[in-house]
Write an enzyme that holds these catalytic residues in place. Structure first.
Site, PDB file in Angstrom:
ATOM      1  N   SER A 153       0.882  -1.182   0.000  1.00  0.00           N
ATOM      2  CA  SER A 153       0.000   0.000   0.000  1.00  0.00           C
ATOM      3  C   SER A 153       0.912   1.222   0.000  1.00  0.00           C
ATOM      4  CB  SER A 153      -0.833  -0.006   1.285  1.00  0.00           C
ATOM      5  OG  SER A 153      -1.511   1.214   1.463  1.00  0.00           O
TER       6      SER A 153
ATOM      7  N   TYR B   1      -2.186  -0.854  10.694  1.00  0.00           N
ATOM      8  CA  TYR B   1      -2.186  -1.093   9.242  1.00  0.00           C
ATOM      9  C   TYR B   1      -0.871  -0.607   8.616  1.00  0.00           C
ATOM     10  CZ  TYR B   1      -3.939  -1.074   4.397  1.00  0.00           C
ATOM     11  OH  TYR B   1      -4.121  -1.306   3.049  1.00  0.00           O
TER      12      TYR B   1
HETATM   13  N1  LIG Z   1      -8.829  -0.202  -1.031  1.00  0.00           N
HETATM   14  C1  LIG Z   1      -7.801   0.546  -0.725  1.00  0.00           C
HETATM   15  O1  LIG Z   1      -7.908   1.785  -0.575  1.00  0.00           O
HETATM   16  C2  LIG Z   1      -6.420  -0.081  -0.611  1.00  0.00           C
HETATM   17  C3  LIG Z   1      -5.288   0.746  -0.691  1.00  0.00           C
HETATM   18  C4  LIG Z   1      -4.025   0.167  -0.610  1.00  0.00           C
HETATM   19  C5  LIG Z   1      -3.885  -1.202  -0.458  1.00  0.00           C
HETATM   20  N2  LIG Z   1      -5.000  -1.978  -0.362  1.00  0.00           N
HETATM   21  C6  LIG Z   1      -4.806  -3.427  -0.177  1.00  0.00           C
HETATM   22  O2  LIG Z   1      -5.471  -4.121  -1.218  1.00  0.00           O
HETATM   23  C7  LIG Z   1      -5.709  -5.475  -0.785  1.00  0.00           C
HETATM   24  C8  LIG Z   1      -7.123  -5.883  -1.168  1.00  0.00           C
HETATM   25  O3  LIG Z   1      -8.052  -5.160  -0.382  1.00  0.00           O
HETATM   26  P1  LIG Z   1      -9.374  -4.516  -1.010  1.00  0.00           P
HETATM   27  O4  LIG Z   1      -9.193  -3.041  -0.961  1.00  0.00           O
HETATM   28  O5  LIG Z   1      -9.719  -5.177  -2.280  1.00  0.00           O
HETATM   29  O6  LIG Z   1     -10.431  -4.862   0.161  1.00  0.00           O
HETATM   30  P2  LIG Z   1     -11.688  -5.854   0.172  1.00  0.00           P
HETATM   31  O7  LIG Z   1     -12.152  -5.844   1.594  1.00  0.00           O
HETATM   32  O8  LIG Z   1     -12.645  -5.483  -0.886  1.00  0.00           O
HETATM   33  O9  LIG Z   1     -11.047  -7.271  -0.171  1.00  0.00           O
HETATM   34  C9  LIG Z   1     -10.244  -7.984   0.747  1.00  0.00           C
HETATM   35  C10 LIG Z   1     -10.485  -9.489   0.569  1.00  0.00           C
HETATM   36  O10 LIG Z   1      -9.642 -10.193   1.502  1.00  0.00           O
HETATM   37  C11 LIG Z   1     -10.426 -11.226   2.104  1.00  0.00           C
HETATM   38  N3  LIG Z   1      -9.880 -11.603   3.408  1.00  0.00           N
HETATM   39  C12 LIG Z   1      -9.974 -10.915   4.577  1.00  0.00           C
HETATM   40  N4  LIG Z   1      -9.388 -11.600   5.577  1.00  0.00           N
HETATM   41  C13 LIG Z   1      -8.907 -12.757   5.025  1.00  0.00           C
HETATM   42  C14 LIG Z   1      -8.199 -13.870   5.550  1.00  0.00           C
HETATM   43  N5  LIG Z   1      -7.870 -13.955   6.850  1.00  0.00           N
HETATM   44  N6  LIG Z   1      -7.859 -14.866   4.700  1.00  0.00           N
HETATM   45  C15 LIG Z   1      -8.216 -14.809   3.391  1.00  0.00           C
HETATM   46  N7  LIG Z   1      -8.884 -13.784   2.837  1.00  0.00           N
HETATM   47  C16 LIG Z   1      -9.228 -12.768   3.653  1.00  0.00           C
HETATM   48  C17 LIG Z   1     -11.830 -10.634   2.204  1.00  0.00           C
HETATM   49  O11 LIG Z   1     -12.820 -11.619   2.380  1.00  0.00           O
HETATM   50  C18 LIG Z   1     -11.928  -9.903   0.878  1.00  0.00           C
HETATM   51  O12 LIG Z   1     -12.432 -10.738  -0.132  1.00  0.00           O
HETATM   52  C19 LIG Z   1      -5.431  -5.481   0.724  1.00  0.00           C
HETATM   53  O13 LIG Z   1      -4.158  -6.059   0.976  1.00  0.00           O
HETATM   54  C20 LIG Z   1      -5.421  -4.012   1.084  1.00  0.00           C
HETATM   55  O14 LIG Z   1      -4.646  -3.751   2.232  1.00  0.00           O
HETATM   56  C21 LIG Z   1      -6.269  -1.452  -0.445  1.00  0.00           C
END
Ligand SMILES: NC(=O)c1ccc[n+]([C@@H]2O[C@H](COP(=O)([O-])OP(=O)(O)OC[C@H]3O[C@@H](n4cnc5c(N)ncnc54)[C@H](O)[C@@H]3O)[C@@H](O)[C@H]2O)c1
Length: 283
Positions: free
Chosen positions: A144, A157
């Site tokens: 991130s 985080y």
């Molecule tokens: N959305 C943002 O603004 C953003 C920014 C930077 C980085 N990220 C990163 O992107 C990645 C994806 O997140 P997202 O934004 O798509 O969120 P999201 O919540 O839409 O998706 C996350 C997914 O991870 C799954 N998950 C949660 N805990 C789990 C576990 N213990 N084992 C297996 N699966 C699990 C959830 O069920 C979900 O399907 C993450 O690593 C997040 O930190 C997101």
């Protein structure tokens, strides 16, 4: 890895947000899918969409909690038994908590570190030996912007994502040491719209949030919700940029170019030595 057609993609957190879009991009390229998530229904939805995009997509899903090594090893066994191996691993599952650091509970730390840091480590441990055996592979770790610059109210985080950047850089150097034909990319997006602000939906009961809701925590949660919802680049666009990074063997992936300017501004703050850099200042 130039030609992804017919190769095997393993994606954690594939039931929602970025993981789902990564699966769709991989399907569009003719890859076979191995999906892991705690959310079984979410994964089924992803498989449906992938088949709509490309009807001959072959896929396998497994309900896994990436914080448990045995679950991630079971995912690796599935990739091997169903498709004979794994070529591109997306260590993508992630969760977020907020609140001032002194209010974060042991359960907050265990949960977020378990998913965001151990989840990535277990992915590497379960899949890289298979890639070394195969003689090819690529690992993408979703970090991130929070792996570089710190927003207030997100200490747990931020710490987890700094760890993902550190693990990714070290993994790439370790693979270089042994002349492995395995690429590594570390994905560092800023905020983009997904369900991440509702991460609590996936929090295990034994790590429940028992801390009383404080005003500071509530305000930070609202600020983060708005930042995520207002993100201008979609998860689909970030997924496409990520696939191109795999194809072109690019290590650092910054879909939001402005993050690089923030990293440089943080370096200037370090040089001044007077106060910590606040990535949300000016928002
Ligand atoms: N959305 C943002 O603004 C953003 C920014 C930077 C980085 N990220 C990163 O992107 C990645 C994806 O997140 P997202 O934004 O798509 O969120 P999201 O919540 O839409 O998706 C996350 C997914 O991870 C799954 N998950 C949660 N805990 C789990 C576990 N213990 N084992 C297996 N699966 C699990 C959830 O069920 C979900 O399907 C993450 O690593 C997040 O930190 C997101």
């Amino acid at each position: 890895m130039k030609d992804l057609n017919g190769k095997v993609a393993v994606i954690t957190g594939a039931g929602s947000g970025l993981g789902r879009e990564l699966a769709l991009c991989c399907a569009a390229r003719g890859m076979n899918l191995v999906l892991g998530d705690v959310d079984e229904a979410g994964m089924a939805g992803t498989v449906r969409l992938a088949e709509e995009k490309r009807p001959d997509t072959a896929s396998a899903t497994l309900t896994v909690d990436v914080s448990r090594l045995e679950d991630v090893e079971a995912l690796a066994a599935l990739a091997r038994s169903r498709f004979g191996g794994a070529h591109v691993l997306f260590n993508n599952a992630g969760v977020a908590v907020n609140g001032p650091v002194w209010e974060n509970t042991p359960a907050d730390w265990h949960w977020v570190m378990g998913v965001n840091v151990y989840g990535v480590s277990w992915g590497i441990r379960a899949f890289v030996p298979m890639m070394l055996e195969q003689g090819e592979g690529h690992v993408v770790n979703t970090a991130s912007a929070a792996g570089w610059v710190n927003a207030p109210g997100s200490g747990v985080y931020n710490a987890s994502k700094h760890a993902v950047v550190a693990i990714s850089e070290t993994l790439a150097l370790d693979l270089r040491d042994v002349n492995a034909n395995i690429g590594v990319s570390v994905l560092c997006p800023a905020f983009f719209p997904t369900a991440i602000v509702n991460s609590e939906r996936n929090r295990p009961r034994d790590l429940a949030d028992t801390a009383p809701e404080t005003e500071t925590k509530r305000l930070r949660q609202e600020q983060l919700r708005q930042a995520v919802e207002k993100g201008r680049i979609s998860a689909a666009e970030i997924a496409e940029t990520t696939l191109q990074a795999v194809e072109n063997d690019r290590f650092y992936v910054f879909p939001h170019q402005k993050v690089k300017a923030l990293v440089a501004a943080r370096a200037q703050a370090v040089d001044r030595e007077t106060e910590p850099f606040d990535t949300l200042s000016g928002r």
